[in-house]
Design a protein around this motif. Structure first.
Motif, mmCIF file in Angstrom:
data_model
loop_
_atom_site.group_PDB
_atom_site.id
_atom_site.type_symbol
_atom_site.label_atom_id
_atom_site.label_comp_id
_atom_site.label_asym_id
_atom_site.label_seq_id
_atom_site.Cartn_x
_atom_site.Cartn_y
_atom_site.Cartn_z
ATOM 1 N N HIS A 184 0.847 -1.188 0.000
ATOM 2 C CA HIS A 184 0.000 0.000 0.000
ATOM 3 C C HIS A 184 0.887 1.244 0.000
ATOM 4 O O HIS A 184 1.609 1.498 0.981
ATOM 5 N N HIS A 185 0.866 1.971 -1.097
ATOM 6 C CA HIS A 185 1.671 3.205 -1.252
ATOM 7 C C HIS A 185 3.143 2.964 -0.918
ATOM 8 O O HIS A 185 3.767 3.735 -0.193
ATOM 9 N N GLY A 186 3.704 1.876 -1.409
ATOM 10 C CA GLY A 186 5.110 1.569 -1.206
ATOM 11 C C GLY A 186 5.426 0.904 0.121
ATOM 12 O O GLY A 186 6.552 0.486 0.359
ATOM 13 N N GLU A 187 4.474 0.818 1.004
ATOM 14 C CA GLU A 187 4.664 0.161 2.299
ATOM 15 C C GLU A 187 4.219 -1.295 2.196
ATOM 16 O O GLU A 187 3.227 -1.593 1.539
ATOM 17 N N GLN A 188 4.945 -2.173 2.845
ATOM 18 C CA GLN A 188 4.553 -3.581 2.880
ATOM 19 C C GLN A 188 4.126 -3.942 4.294
ATOM 20 O O GLN A 188 4.802 -3.614 5.266
ATOM 21 N N GLU A 189 2.977 -4.639 4.377
ATOM 22 C CA GLU A 189 2.437 -5.015 5.669
ATOM 23 C C GLU A 189 1.966 -6.468 5.598
ATOM 24 O O GLU A 189 1.285 -6.864 4.661
ATOM 25 N N LEU A 190 2.356 -7.266 6.606
ATOM 26 C CA LEU A 190 1.920 -8.656 6.673
ATOM 27 C C LEU A 190 0.508 -8.686 7.239
ATOM 28 O O LEU A 190 0.240 -8.152 8.310
ATOM 29 N N GLU A 191 -0.414 -9.324 6.510
ATOM 30 C CA GLU A 191 -1.787 -9.494 6.975
ATOM 31 C C GLU A 191 -2.029 -10.987 7.162
ATOM 32 O O GLU A 191 -1.626 -11.790 6.321
ATOM 33 N N GLN A 192 -2.690 -11.335 8.277
ATOM 34 C CA GLN A 192 -2.915 -12.738 8.606
ATOM 35 C C GLN A 192 -4.366 -12.949 9.017
ATOM 36 O O GLN A 192 -4.959 -12.095 9.670
ATOM 37 N N TRP A 193 -4.905 -14.116 8.635
ATOM 38 C CA TRP A 193 -6.250 -14.528 9.045
ATOM 39 C C TRP A 193 -6.193 -15.964 9.522
ATOM 40 O O TRP A 193 -5.452 -16.784 8.968
ATOM 41 N N ASP A 194 -6.991 -16.258 10.534
ATOM 42 C CA ASP A 194 -7.172 -17.617 11.027
ATOM 43 C C ASP A 194 -8.683 -17.806 11.172
ATOM 44 O O ASP A 194 -9.280 -17.372 12.152
ATOM 45 N N ILE A 195 -9.282 -18.437 10.172
ATOM 46 C CA ILE A 195 -10.741 -18.586 10.123
ATOM 47 C C ILE A 195 -11.096 -20.008 10.530
ATOM 48 O O ILE A 195 -10.601 -20.975 9.938
ATOM 49 N N GLN A 196 -11.959 -20.140 11.531
ATOM 50 C CA GLN A 196 -12.399 -21.432 12.052
ATOM 51 C C GLN A 196 -13.891 -21.322 12.341
ATOM 52 O O GLN A 196 -14.281 -20.905 13.427
ATOM 53 N N GLU A 197 -14.733 -21.639 11.355
ATOM 54 C CA GLU A 197 -16.182 -21.565 11.582
ATOM 55 C C GLU A 197 -16.954 -22.249 10.462
ATOM 56 O O GLU A 197 -16.372 -22.683 9.473
ATOM 57 N N LEU A 198 -18.277 -22.335 10.636
ATOM 58 C CA LEU A 198 -19.133 -22.977 9.640
ATOM 59 C C LEU A 198 -19.183 -22.173 8.344
ATOM 60 O O LEU A 198 -19.214 -20.943 8.369
ATOM 61 N N GLY A 199 -19.229 -22.898 7.234
ATOM 62 C CA GLY A 199 -19.365 -22.285 5.916
ATOM 63 C C GLY A 199 -20.801 -22.355 5.433
ATOM 64 O O GLY A 199 -21.739 -22.456 6.232
ATOM 65 N N ASP A 200 -20.990 -22.330 4.136
ATOM 66 C CA ASP A 200 -22.325 -22.369 3.528
ATOM 67 C C ASP A 200 -22.898 -23.780 3.564
ATOM 68 O O ASP A 200 -22.249 -24.737 3.138
ATOM 69 N N ALA A 201 -24.125 -23.916 4.051
ATOM 70 C CA ALA A 201 -24.810 -25.206 4.116
ATOM 71 C C ALA A 201 -25.348 -25.589 2.742
ATOM 72 O O ALA A 201 -25.624 -24.718 1.903
ATOM 73 N N ARG A 202 -25.491 -26.890 2.527
ATOM 74 C CA ARG A 202 -26.044 -27.376 1.258
ATOM 75 C C ARG A 202 -27.027 -28.503 1.537
ATOM 76 O O ARG A 202 -26.763 -29.397 2.333
ATOM 77 N N ILE A 203 -28.153 -28.439 0.868
ATOM 78 C CA ILE A 203 -29.174 -29.482 0.940
ATOM 79 C C ILE A 203 -29.222 -30.141 -0.433
ATOM 80 O O ILE A 203 -29.266 -29.446 -1.452
ATOM 81 N N SER A 204 -29.213 -31.474 -0.469
ATOM 82 C CA SER A 204 -29.245 -32.161 -1.762
ATOM 83 C C SER A 204 -30.214 -33.331 -1.725
ATOM 84 O O SER A 204 -30.443 -33.940 -0.684
#
Length: 193
Positions: free
Chosen positions: A25-45
């Motif tokens: 971003h504008h010549g600056e570098q920044e480490l971005e991190q995510w740790d996602i632990q949760e339910l996603g989209d449900a599906r019925i079939s």
């Protein structure tokens, strides 16, 4: 499974996703991190037989927008849409399948092809269509346990919309997965790959 080839499925995926990237971003570098632990989209079939006792059938389904689309990291940065546990869209799922157990042997196999298409979108983001081809086999090791192997080929089109990143989406993948199944009852199978 209800017999005569009919079946109903409910899929509640658990999304476990760790992601790190460098944000420029504008010549600056920044480490971005995510740790996602949760339910996603449900599906019925729903699995419907096309021809009685033939092994051929139709798959009809609906993916519901139950997973969140606004997960942020510890710094408050909202993850890009492809990292989110939910897509924000309701999708139709249409496919065909075939399964066979030749001569009542210990070996059975299946093949199925499918198409998933978003019929709604959220926040100017629409996931690309998905096409799947799956082939696999199962061998009865005992009356209750089975050894499984399957190959899954998927083609995904690029995402669309102002919040999409088309250049970073889409593609082709092939998974080959060994697994095991357990007959927990006459109409219930528990399996993992």
């Amino acid at each position: 499974n209800f017999g005569d080839g009919w079946g109903l499925g409910l899929h509640l995926p658990w999304v476990s996703r760790k992601h790190d990237h460098i944000h420029n971003h504008h010549g600056e570098q920044e480490l971005e991190q995510w740790d996602i632990q949760e339910l996603g989209d449900a599906r019925i079939s729903l699995r419907l037989p096309l021809v009685r006792d033939s092994g051929f059938g139709l798959n009809l389904g609906l993916k519901l927008p139950t997973g969140r689309t606004s997960v942020a990291n510890d710094a408050g940065e909202i993850a890009e849409r492809t990292l989110q546990p939910g897509s924000g869209s309701a999708d139709t799922v249409l496919g065909i399948h075939y399964h066979s157990r030749p001569n009542a042997s210990a070996f059975s196999w299946f093949a199925q092809a499918g198409w998933q298409h978003a019929i709604t979108q959220r926040d100017d983001y629409k996931p690309g269509d998905r096409y799947n081809l799956d082939v696999g086999g199962r061998y009865d090791v005992t009356k209750e346990f089975g050894a499984i192997v399957q190959a899954n080929f998927q083609v995904r089109e690029r995402d669309k919309g102002g919040n999409a990143e088309p250049e970073d989406t889409g593609g082709r993948v092939l998974f080959i997965s060994p697994g095991i199944s357990y007959a927990a009852g006459s109409n219930t199978q528990v399996y993992g790959f």
